[in-house]
Write an enzyme that holds these catalytic residues in place. Structure first.
Site, PDB file in Angstrom:
ATOM      1  N   ASP A 137      -1.713   9.047  23.764  1.00  0.00           N
ATOM      2  CA  ASP A 137      -2.925   9.610  24.341  1.00  0.00           C
ATOM      3  C   ASP A 137      -3.170   8.986  25.708  1.00  0.00           C
ATOM      4  OD1 ASP A 137      -5.508  11.231  23.795  1.00  0.00           O
ATOM      5  OD2 ASP A 137      -6.257   9.287  24.481  1.00  0.00           O
ATOM      6  N   ASN A 145     -10.138  13.858  35.240  1.00  0.00           N
ATOM      7  CA  ASN A 145     -10.564  15.229  35.540  1.00  0.00           C
ATOM      8  C   ASN A 145     -11.881  15.248  36.301  1.00  0.00           C
ATOM      9  OD1 ASN A 145      -8.441  16.776  34.499  1.00  0.00           O
ATOM     10  ND2 ASN A 145      -9.249  16.649  32.414  1.00  0.00           N
ATOM     11  N   ASP A 154      -3.986  18.446  35.665  1.00  0.00           N
ATOM     12  CA  ASP A 154      -2.809  19.155  35.147  1.00  0.00           C
ATOM     13  C   ASP A 154      -1.522  18.541  35.691  1.00  0.00           C
ATOM     14  OD1 ASP A 154      -4.419  20.856  33.730  1.00  0.00           O
ATOM     15  OD2 ASP A 154      -4.249  22.527  35.132  1.00  0.00           O
ATOM     16  N   GLU A 180      -4.688  16.063  25.872  1.00  0.00           N
ATOM     17  CA  GLU A 180      -3.917  15.023  26.563  1.00  0.00           C
ATOM     18  C   GLU A 180      -3.148  14.151  25.583  1.00  0.00           C
ATOM     19  OE1 GLU A 180      -8.224  13.418  26.300  1.00  0.00           O
ATOM     20  OE2 GLU A 180      -7.225  15.349  26.594  1.00  0.00           O
TER      21      GLU A 180
END
Length: 292
Positions: A137, A145, A154, A180
């Protein structure tokens, strides 16, 4: 192949013309024979566009049989038909591969992961090798973000996958688990090498030049590594299913997160440990899975 003619519209549930099997109606004239050949080729084109590759091949084969119906000797497969069959096979393989890939990162997707893990567990007989599953993770990815935008987020995911896939041994693969989170599946390894591979992947992510994407960007990952030993070491014990092993990996991922992140957590000798530099940390969190 010729384009599908307007009158070709009705098929049975196997993609064959309404009168039954491909080639089931023999031509009564040369003109009718040529028409049936074109019909089968047109149907094959339509079926291929729908992904019905087996039925498309059957119609191509029927067209071939009609062309050589009056010959006594078994004919050689004409080059055009051979090319068409090869093309259909390539398109089938490409379509299947795309259906098993994550559209953003091009790693394998959850569907492929589930299929492979089920197959690996089913194959775990008396000589089955060890199997390690590393659940990964990204740390603080929401902040990435929020700070740098989803487009750059991305790009981070794509680059992380590239780093995770470097130096994987034969038979190992990376799959996107969701969001993620990613999974490394490492079959045929002992526990020690599996931990080393996971720790090397974590270190590659930590040391990557993330500032080249955006000034101030830093990315790390936390990893939980669950290991199932070779079947021969405990022949009386039933194999652990994929869901249970993923659950154990998730529990160890929780340990890595709660113990400071940017670490690989694994179990050795009944105790949870952290790999690499993180091994010196104090206060390692307990597993969330009872009895593990």
């Amino acid at each position: 192949m010729t384009a599908l003619r307007p009158e070709v519209a009705e098929f049975d549930r196997d993609g064959r013309p309404g009168d039954g099997q491909p080639g089931g109606v023999m031509p009564t004239s040369e003109h009718e024979g040529a028409g049936l050949v074109q019909l089968h080729e047109s149907i094959a084109t339509l079926l291929a566009s729908r992904g019905q590759w087996r039925q498309a091949y059957q119609h191509l084969r029927s067209a071939f049989d009609l062309v050589y119906a009056d010959q006594d000797d078994p004919p050689q497969v004409p080059e055009q038909l051979r090319r068409e069959v090869d093309r259909l096979r390539r398109e089938h393989a490409e379509a299947r591969e795309q259906s098993l890939r994550d559209s953003l990162t091009h790693s394998y997707n959850r569907r492929y992961l589930d299929q492979r893990l089920v197959g690996m567990v089913a194959e775990r007989g008396g000589t089955a090798p060890g199997l390690a599953i590393a659940l990964i993770d990204l740390d603080w990815f929401k902040q990435v973000n929020d700070t740098f935008g989803h487009l750059l987020g991305d790009r981070v995911l794509q680059r992380v996958v590239e780093l995770l896939q470097e130096e994987l041994p034969e038979g190992a693969f990376c799959a996107r688990y969701g969001g993620e989170e990613f999974v490394l599946v490492l079959p045929g390894l002992d526990a020690g090498p599996a931990v080393e591979i996971a720790e090397s992947a974590r270190l590659r992510v930590e040391r990557h030049a993330w500032a080249s994407l955006a000034p101030g960007l830093r990315v790390t990952v936390s990893i939980g590594l669950a290991y199932e030993p070779p079947a021969a070491e405990s022949p009386a014990r039933p194999p652990v299913g994929p869901e249970q092993q993923l659950l154990r990996a998730d529990s160890l991922l929780y340990t890595a997160k709660q113990s400071g992140r940017n670490a690989v957590a694994y179990r050795e000798g009944g105790r949870v440990r952290l790999a690499g530099p993180a091994s010196g940390r104090r206060g390692i969190a307990e597993s969330r899975v009872a009895g593990y």
